[in-house]
Design an enzyme around this catalytic site. Structure first.
Site, PDB file in Angstrom:
ATOM      1  N   CYS A   1      -7.398 -56.781  52.699  1.00  0.00           N
ATOM      2  CA  CYS A   1      -6.359 -57.779  52.827  1.00  0.00           C
ATOM      3  C   CYS A   1      -6.702 -58.926  53.734  1.00  0.00           C
ATOM      4  O   CYS A   1      -7.696 -58.958  54.407  1.00  0.00           O
ATOM      5  CB  CYS A   1      -5.134 -57.117  53.426  1.00  0.00           C
ATOM      6  SG  CYS A   1      -5.123 -55.370  53.229  1.00  0.00           S
TER       7      CYS A   1
ATOM      8  N   ASN B   1      -5.971 -54.646  57.866  1.00  0.00           N
ATOM      9  CA  ASN B   1      -6.975 -55.261  57.009  1.00  0.00           C
ATOM     10  C   ASN B   1      -8.199 -54.377  57.089  1.00  0.00           C
ATOM     11  O   ASN B   1      -8.822 -54.253  58.130  1.00  0.00           O
ATOM     12  CB  ASN B   1      -7.285 -56.672  57.519  1.00  0.00           C
ATOM     13  CG  ASN B   1      -8.464 -57.295  56.801  1.00  0.00           C
ATOM     14  OD1 ASN B   1      -8.951 -56.760  55.809  1.00  0.00           O
ATOM     15  ND2 ASN B   1      -8.923 -58.425  57.300  1.00  0.00           N
ATOM     16  N   GLY B   2      -8.530 -53.725  55.987  1.00  0.00           N
ATOM     17  CA  GLY B   2      -9.687 -52.847  55.999  1.00  0.00           C
ATOM     18  C   GLY B   2      -9.384 -51.578  55.267  1.00  0.00           C
ATOM     19  O   GLY B   2      -8.623 -51.569  54.299  1.00  0.00           O
TER      20      GLY B   2
ATOM     21  N   GLU C   1     -35.021 -56.645  45.172  1.00  0.00           N
ATOM     22  CA  GLU C   1     -34.508 -57.375  46.321  1.00  0.00           C
ATOM     23  C   GLU C   1     -35.592 -58.060  47.130  1.00  0.00           C
ATOM     24  O   GLU C   1     -35.386 -58.389  48.273  1.00  0.00           O
ATOM     25  CB  GLU C   1     -33.650 -56.462  47.204  1.00  0.00           C
ATOM     26  CG  GLU C   1     -34.411 -55.527  48.081  1.00  0.00           C
ATOM     27  CD  GLU C   1     -33.588 -55.136  49.299  1.00  0.00           C
ATOM     28  OE1 GLU C   1     -33.527 -53.952  49.591  1.00  0.00           O
ATOM     29  OE2 GLU C   1     -33.027 -56.050  49.938  1.00  0.00           O
TER      30      GLU C   1
ATOM     31  N   MET D   1     -38.876 -41.880  43.477  1.00  0.00           N
ATOM     32  CA  MET D   1     -38.484 -41.788  42.060  1.00  0.00           C
ATOM     33  C   MET D   1     -37.150 -41.029  41.957  1.00  0.00           C
ATOM     34  O   MET D   1     -36.674 -40.491  42.925  1.00  0.00           O
ATOM     35  CB  MET D   1     -39.544 -41.111  41.191  1.00  0.00           C
ATOM     36  CG  MET D   1     -40.872 -41.827  41.143  1.00  0.00           C
ATOM     37  SD  MET D   1     -40.791 -43.552  40.631  1.00  0.00           S
ATOM     38  CE  MET D   1     -40.480 -43.403  38.884  1.00  0.00           C
TER      39      MET D   1
ATOM     40  N   LYS E   1     -29.917 -43.570  46.246  1.00  0.00           N
ATOM     41  CA  LYS E   1     -29.472 -43.415  47.635  1.00  0.00           C
ATOM     42  C   LYS E   1     -28.294 -44.310  47.926  1.00  0.00           C
ATOM     43  O   LYS E   1     -28.364 -45.192  48.774  1.00  0.00           O
ATOM     44  CB  LYS E   1     -30.625 -43.695  48.602  1.00  0.00           C
ATOM     45  CG  LYS E   1     -31.405 -44.956  48.274  1.00  0.00           C
ATOM     46  CD  LYS E   1     -32.409 -45.269  49.366  1.00  0.00           C
ATOM     47  CE  LYS E   1     -33.255 -46.461  48.957  1.00  0.00           C
ATOM     48  NZ  LYS E   1     -34.201 -46.884  49.935  1.00  0.00           N
TER      49      LYS E   1
END
Lengths: 1499, 488
Positions: free
Chosen positions: A17, A248-249, A906, A493, A957
């Site tokens: 929020c 909020n959270g 990434e 893997m 993961k």
């Protein structure tokens, strides 16, 4: 709220929020405050969301003082004086008869509490403005006025009675089976405040509640809130604010907190309530949100006589455990309270008020932004963002922010701000907490060793290893490395073994549970770099009535690491010198030869014994499976632990005892995490102790003493548990204990409901009987005669071994796949796919249990061609760095040839690859990934994407970060990642700009601004609730959502995560499809699937379950030559794929055509299936689950219990609701400020003409600079424009992500302040934030920019004329910045660039900082204490070179900002330079040396 | 496990041989073992693969990465335990196996594979030297009895497994000594006979009864066995030799390789004088057949002191590297040069023998041959085409026929009433190794046709499991899975 259906479970709804308040310090009531408060909400609208009807908001509300004057005028009855009555808006059933029923009950309870009903008033509302969804759930709303029975009644008594009346009424009505019972709700019932809220958009609050328009309404304070729920079934009562708080959270620890609250209530007693207390509990009502639940508990604590700030300190303690700076009184307060209340762990920013105080706390992590401004005319404005209320610069008294763990409080009666220190010290000194602790709290380390009687000998270790299912892998791969090194073992893997219920090998009960993890709605944590906020200590013993505040609470035993050695357990077992502790051991064995129900019988016996022990005063129970023999087998420890835990709850005795598990079963992190998660308070893995002893004897573990090795092991498990907790965003074991943050897969509901209640289990499976069969199998084996070879089995879970656990990729499937793509022989591919599909059918995967059904064949030619189908195919995200250049480019070229998409991973991408080669091949990855490390994420990188993928989690993961160790970062990789060669790179577990769903929405907005043509893809991992998250992602306006299976690959991951976190995609895709369709959001978004997709059959099933695009990673790698060595993390890949070793890279033999052939084969196989089923296009096929059926032939004793109907559930919707993507998201970019800039800067953009602009800016102007930079990158590439080509001066408060991805040649100055994420991904631009003219604040004492500045910046300059919030320069890898003070975690994960800090520095500076330089003005020599200094060199400025660098930067800062501080420093340079410290990471220093040497060699 | 970078640091190194000139002076084994530290380096080359293809390439499913690791660490005893989990007789396979594991070794994709077989041999030899290999009789007898017919590797493996399960096992051997082809087919220079004897001693101590000169179907009545034993397993091998139906095949000097080798083995064993062997001394020897038996004949002939040794193979000369249609990790047909080849032989490929030519006394004096070409067509059996004008005559006084075996002898099948397949193997599948007669099982070459010793041991072990299950209702003997790499 929608009912449970298919795979959708309503309890996994999330919300996040925007929140804020405004109050008058002078105590002046005004109508203006309400308007200002509503303005806050409107300005925070981008933090909320709207449902599919386009109007219904997820909820918003406002809390104000009771407007006595107003009520006096508008009530038709007489009101007593202010404070002498309570008032509330009451939500009531829509139907008249039911409404009356509720009113009658409430009135009766008011009367029986001895209170007086003054009257009811109809609340005027305008229902016309409601959205469709809100309208259907709109309650009838009335105001009630209640008075004291007599005037002498104290305010406290009045409040207690109001509370009792309301609570009791709620219980009666909710239990009444009234069809509209759920409508009954009181947003508040107070003598001080009143709340107006509903399923509204912020701008509609005062249009709906007509009272709010009335100018007679006035207040001193107003608290506002608006909600962003992950899906579209928000309800009226869950709108915020709640009675005392708004939030909020997300409360991550909710489940544990709630279950612990229930046990607290077993012993709850109160003089104030007397017998009524029984009618008041349970405090926590079912089916409410986390925030609502927290509010209910806050309310209860207030009833105990604790003040609101004290209650907040108890529930949301700051990180006191590892803070030596904290005052002793405060530490003692926290330690005492940790004995009776576990933290309600955030991320949370919690504004609160009771009318007397208004304030806010931030959780220990500080992951939510909370900014405040004090104005000279006496207002305090606090909100998630700054700039939400217009304040003239000259009216600003102070700009501040809420700090992690800190409280911000306004005393409305005294009319002043009370600082954190003052309020907390006052509370901490109310009782002699330290004295109480010293006298009562016992520490395990202080107990003396005392030997008890030895009962009898254990049977041979080898036999016991067999009984408890140990394998060579357990010994060598799991236990040994932990004992030797104190570290969790790593692998690579994906996992390609069957889930436990599909395995033919006996499985431990642990393996039927999967760890939950945080994604999007809350962030995972980094317990390594941010260790100071973590803690795994626990206190054991009996709980005491929460209404009492005395020394009884801390008569507990404290254990620092609850994974304990045999030695420690003996100390506890034989601890008899303190009457406060009574310990009893109860055996977890059962008579195995007595028949099949014996396990069930034994479990009941166990509970009876425990219950009896409690009656006898025992407060620590050790459940032990020692002394197994031929007749006695162990009850699985997890089963016993969970059942005793829950059964004691039911018997209402749970709070009186702590459980210790003494078991031979647990060996890996996951096992321990489960035991703690299901209620254990300490665990001794005694057989592991023996195994380690043996390993020392046979020299498998070397150079270590026994006790050290055990300590190593316990430490490794402790760290591992921390990691598991961190995955779901929890930082203390105290909160994690009994939180049950697991999903069960493969155990039937009846069994789960009985033994593991409240754990989700969605596809049924085995029961107690089959669990027993598995025990018996192992037990029998150990006692068989003629065991010439009693050796335990090899294992084969982590690496394929013959005759052991099955793996999808095995010698045969790999050999066939490689042969087929190299020879391009369809018949060989067919052999491969048949092998995979058949082994899949023979109980390897959930999809294996399906068969195609309802054939409706058409000619193959009528099915769309393979060339169309492969456009939906993608290769997985693997970074250049995790795999070699050759392998990476091979995939890209292959996918570009067929019009599919490869994924950069990434690690950034070399810009040379953005251009096609002369032969027509293209090495550009169509998908560019944005992960938490932000390596190489620049404007130019994003500009060259067709699709931008935000990786929230990775199948292998989920909830974890990653690390590329320094030696792997060769110069080429460093170049593409914009980092320094040989400097290690950390990807943090969370994105530091996504702590919640509205943050994700912001990041989507940012990257969409950086490339408007690219689709934005959000990658999630399958787990229970992922459908809800996907709905949230759709509302956050992603174009694609990817659901990955848990089994995807990785370059490195703890072994525990590979196998035990996340779920198969079959569940995730089906749940996402169902939830998106239910919400009518499916048409807005593309649904993609990946995770060990290997054949056309796999793709067909994914498609029928709802996916329309498909990712492959392991299989194309195998096609390129991967042979599943599983050594990616060791850099020794012998086929040149997952390695950077130049010699090994030469061995790479993959070719693009191999990958093309594979994709072709898969597409052809899919086409054949489509032809059989009668689909001409993939679109027709998406979500047609009726074409799937359970394969009836499977009759394995375990798999036969599986029920796949929830996966095959088809949501009932009208025909026009689409099952696949048909519409584009509306990103609302047209209002972006950058278009004004572009309009005015044509000459600059196209002719490089220097341009100056001046523009106003507000907090709703977000990601300013990103679109302009995108346009520049399109024309000029990474090179950008010449310096200072476009110069813009803004006035006001800039929105989030100001300067995001801003490229070279763009210089922007804000005269005012900015919000979070300043300079995110800065790509060469120059940003200046300065105090505006006329403003009198002292810059270095005021917050001028928010959290997470320069996240992932690669180059550019930033000058900040004031303080910044938390995580300044996080993961900066090249920008230079000057700032006048920062919050906690400064320069975290920084890998390059320069940070100059001319003022205060928060805690944990430089954690994970591996590169770059920081200069700190250390005025009072306190810097070292705030520094996470293990790997940093901290020295005074010694070289002239450094001094020059520093001085030039400060000069620039002065020129840019006119900073008085800079001026002073420059004027008195000689004395100031001595006060500076230079921070140089050791790794960086060495890398620089190495580069220098290499340069010399080249020269 | 293992040394992570071992394969990058060490080159493949196998044990060396005593030079040919010296070694052909006797019948002893001629390998020179590596020093222990070098063996450890070889063990360190093992990469501990995520998928150890070697493990699939090995018909026994040997736990290769596991024992390699132990060798690397110098833990020989543990290595020996691991080795014996899947292999009853590593000392046989360590010497005689063609090592399909090494062809499937992942390192073999682009480097020389790990010396798996040599490591195996060294483990078991160390274990014998150290006295770790001792009898380990079952704790408890089941009271069931099993007859094993044939004492080759399949029979011995089955016997040991069944004995371990607690059954009373009797092995019947028609020859004078135990061992089958191990003893009578394999020359001593490849495996000296003490290697068999020391293992037999252990088996005897474990309680297995051996009956030699016990020819089932001849001097031991099949019916009686059926009566006396609860189960019978036939491991009689594929002993029917292929002959060559061309003129002169019955000439003096045209000899079946097995006769030649068997007599020589008996001579080396001291059971026969050199006068009684088929001597190649000073003769021009031509060995027909390019397989392992042919190779053994070459080595033996050279040890006899042959004048000249020549070898014919009807198939075309294989490539030295892997043929394209047999990629890694499959077993490739490639040119192999054995130690016997190194000792002196001329090898000719694509040669078909057309006739044996007699001298005036009816003794062989020459061979007539023609060169051939093979024609391969998709979906058809390869065709043989003789090349006109390539006829040739070769001087020869001893022709050794090493042409392989066509199947099992019919005696046992007839006596027990067993079905045979079209290849004249006794019919049974690897599902249960059971013949059409309940209680009678078959394993090894007698079931699968001529094959490798490693397959024989594997079949013996697998069959033992099924017999145990047949007798007891369940079995806890180890059973390998079905992930053997196929032949392509």
């Amino acid at each position: 709220m929608l009912k449970k259906q298919g795979l959708y479970l309503p309890e996994f709804e999330h919300d996040n929020c925007g929140a804020g308040f405004i109050c008058s310090l002078t105590g002046k009531r005004s109508n203006d405050i309400i308007h200002k408060a509503l303005e806050i909400l409107v300005k925070l609208e981008h933090r909320g969301a709207v449902s599919s009807d386009g109007i219904t908001g997820d909820g918003a509300g406002i809390l104000i003082d009771i407007p006595h004057k107003f009520f006096k005028i508008f009530c038709e009855f007489e009101l007593p004086e202010t404070g002498q009555y309570a008032v509330a808006n009451v939500f009531l059933p829509r139907k008249e008869n039911q409404r009356q029923y509720c009113i009658d009950i409430f009135e009766k309870e008011i009367e029986s509490q001895g209170l007086e009903l003054i009257g009811w008033r109809d609340v005027p509302v305008n229902s016309e403005i409601l959205g469709e969804i809100a309208k259907t759930t709109e309650p009838s709303i009335k105001q009630i006025f209640i008075g004291k029975a007599d005037e002498k009644m104290s305010d406290r008594d009045f409040n207690l009675k109001l509370f009792a009346a309301r609570k009791i009424t709620e219980h009666i009505i909710y239990d009444s089976k009234l069809s509209e019972a759920q409508y009954f709700y009181l947003p508040s019932l107070s003598t001080k405040i009143i709340i107006f809220k509903g399923l509204l958009k912020p701008e509609h609050i005062n249009e709906y509640y007509l009272d709010l328009f009335n100018s007679a309404l006035d207040t001193r304070l107003a608290l506002v809130h608006q909600r962003f729920s992950t899906n579209t079934f928000p309800t009226w009562d869950l709108a915020q604010p709640f009675r005392y708080i708004c939030h909020n959270g997300e409360i991550n620890t909710l489940r544990g907190n709630v279950s612990r609250m229930f046990s607290r209530e077993e012993i709850i007693k109160s003089d104030a309530f007397g017998d009524d207390i029984k009618k008041i509990i349970p405090t926590v009502l079912k089916g409410k949100s986390d925030s609502a639940t927290l509010d209910m508990v806050v309310e209860l604590l207030l009833m105990t006589g604790r003040s609101l700030p004290e209650a907040m300190m108890m529930l949301v303690p700051e990180a006191w455990e590892k803070n030596p700076e904290m005052s002793d009184a405060k530490r003692a307060f926290y330690e005492y309270n940790s004995c009776l209340m576990e933290p309600w762990d955030g991320p949370a920013s919690i504004p609160f008020t009771d009318g007397n105080y208004i304030g806010a706390v931030l959780d220990r992590n500080g992951l939510r932004p909370s900014r405040y401004t004090v104005t000279k005319n006496g207002n305090v404005i606090m909100s998630s963002e700054t700039g939400v209320v217009d304040v003239k610069p000259e009216n600003v008294e102070f700009h501040g922010r809420l700090e992690p763990g800190k409280m911000f409080l306004v005393d409305m009666n005294e009319g002043r701000i009370v600082n954190d220190e003052e309020i907390k010290e006052k509370i901490a000194n109310k009782y002699p907490y330290r004295e109480w602790l010293d006298k009562n709290l016992v520490h395990l380390r202080d107990l003396s060793a005392k030997k008890g009687p030895i009962l009898y000998d254990e049977i041979d270790l080898k036999k016991r290893e067999v009984i408890f299912g140990y394998t060579q892998e357990d010994l060598n791969t799991i236990i040994r490395p932990m004992a030797q090194l104190g570290k969790e073992p790593i692998g690579s893997m994906g996992s390609d073994t069957p889930i436990a219920v599909l395995s033919e090998r006996p499985q431990l009960v642990y393996n039927y549970f999967k760890q939950l993890f945080a994604q999007v709605t809350n962030p995972p944590l980094d317990g390594i770099r941010e260790e100071l906020i973590t803690d795994i200590s626990l206190t054991l013993g009996r709980d005491v009535n929460i209404f009492d505040i005395n020394d009884e609470h801390c008569k507990k035993l404290k254990i620092q690491n609850p994974v304990i050695s045999k030695h420690d357990l003996d100390k506890i077992r034989n601890y008899d010198s303190n009457p406060d502790f009574k310990v009893e051991t109860i055996s977890m064995l059962y008579e195995v030869n007595r028949g099949l129900n014996e396990l069930e019988v034994a479990l009941e016996k166990l509970v009876n014994q425990a219950s009896k022990a409690i009656d006898e005063g025992i407060n620590i129970i050790i459940l032990s499976d020692r002394y197994v023999d031929e007749n006695h087998a162990p009850i699985p420890a997890l089963l016993a632990c969970s059942y005793v835990n829950h059964a004691l709850h039911k018997l209402k005795k749970r709070s009186q005892v702590s459980l210790i598990i003494e078991s031979a079963e647990p060996r890996e992190v996951h096992h321990f995490a489960l035991l703690f998660g299901f209620g254990a308070s300490a665990v001794n893995p005694y057989i592991v102790n023996e195994i380690v002893q043996k390993q020392i004897n046979i020299k498998d573990v070397t150079d270590l003493e026994y006790l050290t090795a055990i300590k190593n092991y316990n430490k490794a498990i402790g760290k591992g548990i921390l990691k598991v907790m961190n995955k779901i965003g929890i930082s203390t074991l105290n909160s994690y204990r009994a939180s049950q943050l697991f999903e069960c897969i493969g155990i039937n509901t009846a069994t789960v409901d009985k033994y593991f209640p409240n754990t989700p289990t969605r596809i049924q499976g085995i029961g107690l009987r089959e669990i027993e069969q598995e025990i018996v199998k192992r037990h029998r084996k150990a006692f068989r005669p003629n065991q010439t070879n009693l050796d335990i089995e090899v294992g084969g879970d982590y690496r394929w071994r013959r005759g052991q656990e099955k793996h999808m990729f095995n010698p045969l499937t790999i050999a066939k796949l490689q042969e087929s793509v190299r020879t391009n022989k369809a018949s060989t591919y067919k052999e491969y796919s048949e092998l995979v599909n058949n082994q899949s059918k023979s109980l390897m995967t959930i999809r294996g249990l399906f068969e195609f059904d309802k054939f409706d064949p058409i000619p193959l030619e009528e099915v769309e061609p393979w060339t169309e189908i492969v456009k939906r195919f993608k290769t997985g995200a693997m970074s250049y760095g995790s795999i070699s250049k050759e392998a990476h480019e091979n995939l890209a070229v292959a996918m570009n040839r067929i019009g599919g998409k490869s994924n950069s991973g990434e690690g950034g991408e070399d810009q040379e690859r953005f251009y096609k080669s002369s032969q027509g091949d293209w090495r550009n990855s169509a998908i560019k990934q944005v992960a938490s490390g932000r390596f190489g994420v620049t404007s130019n990188y994003l500009t060259n994407a067709n699709e931008i993928q935000i990786k929230i989690a990775q199948g292998a993961k989920p909830g974890e970060g990653g690390q590329l160790p320094g030696p792997k970062v060769n110069p080429e990789i460093a170049k593409t990642r914009n980092s320094t060669p040989y400097v290690g790179l950390i990807s943090p577990p969370p994105h530091h700009d996504i702590y919640s769903i509205e943050d994700l929405s912001q990041l989507i907005y940012d990257v969409k601004s950086a490339n408007r043509e690219a689709r934005i893809n959000v990658k999630l991992v399958s787990e229970v609730g992922v459908g809800t998250v996907a709905a949230g992602v759709a509302k956050a306006k992603a174009d694609v959502v990817l659901i990955s299976g848990f089994d995807g690959g990785t370059g490195a991951s703890p072994l525990t995560s590979l196998r035990h976190a996340g779920l198969p995609w079959e569940l995730g895709i089906a749940e996402a499809q169902q939830t998106l369709v239910m919400n009518d959001l499916r048409n807005r978004i593309v649904l993609e699937c990946d995770g060990q997709l290997k054949t056309g059959r796999d793709v067909a099933i994914a498609c029928l379950l709802g996916a329309e695009e498909f990712g492959f990673a392991t299989a194309p790698l195998v096609a390129s030559g991967c042979i599943m060595m599983r050594v990616c993390h060791l850099n020794t890949c012998p086929v040149g794929i997952a390695t950077q070793n130049p010699e090994l890279r030469k061995k790479f033999k993959g070719r693009p055509e191999h990958v093309v052939n594979y994709m072709y084969f898969v597409a052809q196989e899919l086409r054949e299936i489509m032809a059989k089923l009668g689909f001409r296009t993939v679109n027709e096929m998406v979500g047609q689950v009726q074409k799937l059926n359970r394969n009836k032939a499977i009759e394995h004793y375990k798999a036969s219990g599986i029920d796949l109907t929830p996966i095959l559930h088809r949501v009932e919707v009208s025909e026009d609701v689409k099952l696949y993507n048909t519409n584009q998201q509306d990103h609302n970019l047209e209002t972006h400020l950058d278009f004004q800039i572009i309009k005015k800067a044509h000459q600059a953009l196209f002719r490089r003409q220097r341009t100056h602009l001046k523009l106003p800016i507000t907090n709703i102007d977000r990601a300013v600079g990103a679109i302009v930079s995108n346009e520049i990158s399109k024309i000029y590439g990474a090179q950008g424009l010449p310096d200072d080509t476009i110069n813009i001066d803004f006035e006001g408060s800039a929105g989030q992500s100001f300067g995001a991805f801003t490229t070279k040649g763009v210089s922007m100055t804000v005269h005012g302040n900015t919000n979070d994420y300043l300079g995110k991904g800065l790509s060469g631009g120059k940003l200046t934030i300065k105090v505006p003219e006329g403003c009198t604040i002292v810059p270095q004492e005021n917050i001028i920019t928010g959290n997470v500045t320069l996240y992932g910046a690669t180059s550019g300059e930033v000058y900040i004329n004031g303080k910044a919030g938390e995580r300044f320069c996080v993961r900066n890898s090249g920008a230079s910045a000057v700032v006048e003070g920062i919050g906690d975690h400064g320069c975290e994960y920084m890998t390059g660039g320069i940070a100059v800090i001319l003022g205060d520095v928060g805690r944990n500076f430089g954690a994970g900082m591996s590169g770059g330089i920081a200069y700190i003005l250390d005025n009072d020599n306190s810097f070292i204490k705030k520094c996470n200094s293990a790997d940093l060199n901290i020295d005074p400025i010694s070289s002239q070179e450094d001094e020059n660098q520093l001085k030039v930067l400060i000069e620039h800062h002065f020129v840019a900002t006119s900073s008085p501080l800079a001026k002073q420093i420059l004027t008195e340079w000689e004395s100031y330079v001595l006060k500076f410290k230079k921070v140089l990471p050791e790794e960086y220093r060495q890398a620089l040396l190495r580069l220098e040497e290499e340069q010399l060699k080249l020269a | 496990m293992g040394k992570i970078t071992g394969f990058l640091e060490f080159e493949r190194q196998n044990e060396s041989y005593i030079e040919p000139k010296k070694r052909i002076k006797n019948y002893k084994e001629f390998t020179v073992p590596l020093e222990e530290n070098k063996l450890k380096d070889q063990g360190a080359r093992c990469m501990d693969c995520g998928i150890p293809f070697c493990h699939s390439g090995c018909p026994l499913g040997n736990l290769i990465p596991d024992f390699n690791d132990k060798v690397y660490k110098g833990k020989w005893k543990e290595a020996a335990e691991i080795l014996h989990k899947t292999n009853n007789f590593p000392e046989f396979t360590g010497r005689l196996c063609p090592a399909p594991c090494e062809e499937a070794c992942v390192l073999g994709i682009n480097e020389d594979p790990v010396t798996i077989e040599n490591i195996e041999k060294n483990i078991v030899e160390t274990a014998f030297e150290e006295g770790w290999i001792v009898a380990n009789p079952p704790e408890k007898r089941t009271g069931k009895s099993v007859a094993v017919i044939g004492s080759g590797p399949a029979g011995l493996a089955a016997a040991q497994q069944l004995n371990r399960a607690g059954h009373t096992v009797t092995v019947f051997e028609r020859d004078a000594r135990i061992g089958g082809l191990l003893r009578y087919g394999i020359p001593d220079f490849k495996m000296e006979k003490y290697v068999i004897d020391r293992r037999l001693k252990v088996l005897e101590e474990e309680g297995i009864v051996f009956k030699t000169n016990a020819y089932v179907g001849e001097n031991v009545k099949a019916d009686k066995l059926k009566e006396e034993f609860d189960a019978i397993i036939l491991c009689g091998g594929a002993t029917v030799r292929r002959s060559i139906p061309i003129p002169g095949a019955d000439l003096n000097g045209v000899v079946q390789a097995m006769d030649f080798l068997k007599k020589n083995n008996e001579f080396v064993d001291g059971l026969r004088d050199f006068e009684d062997v088929i001597s190649a001394k000073d003769k021009n020897v031509i060995v027909i057949g390019g397989g392992d038996t042919g190779s053994d004949c070459i080595g033996t002939s050279n040890r006899h002191g042959a004048n000249k040794v020549t070898n014919f193979e009807i198939l075309s000369k294989p490539t030295e590297g892997r043929p394209a249609h047999q990629p890694w990790p499959y077993w490739p047909m490639r040119l192999k040069t054995s130690s016997s080849h190194q000792e002196g032989v001329k090898r000719f490929f694509s040669v078909s023998t057309k006739a044996f030519v007699a001298d005036e006394n009816g003794n062989l004096k020459a061979l007539k041959t023609v060169e051939v070409e093979w024609i391969f067509k998709e979906g058809e059996r390869p065709q043989l085409k003789e090349l006109p004008g390539t006829e040739k005559e070769w001087e020869c006084d001893l022709a050794l026929l090493a042409l392989g075996f066509t199947g099992a002898e019919k005696t046992l099948a007839d006596q027990f009433g067993l079905d045979m397949d079209f290849r004249t193997n006794i019919k049974a599948t690897t599902m249960d190794y059971a013949t059409n007669v309940p209680g009678i099982f078959v394993a090894g070459d007698m079931r699968r046709g001529q094959s490798l010793i490693v397959w024989a041991i594997s079949e013996g072990r697998q069959a033992a499991y099924h017999i145990d299950k047949y007798l007891m209702g369940e079995s806890h003997l180890p059973l390998k899975d079905n992930s053997d790499l196929p032949r392509v």
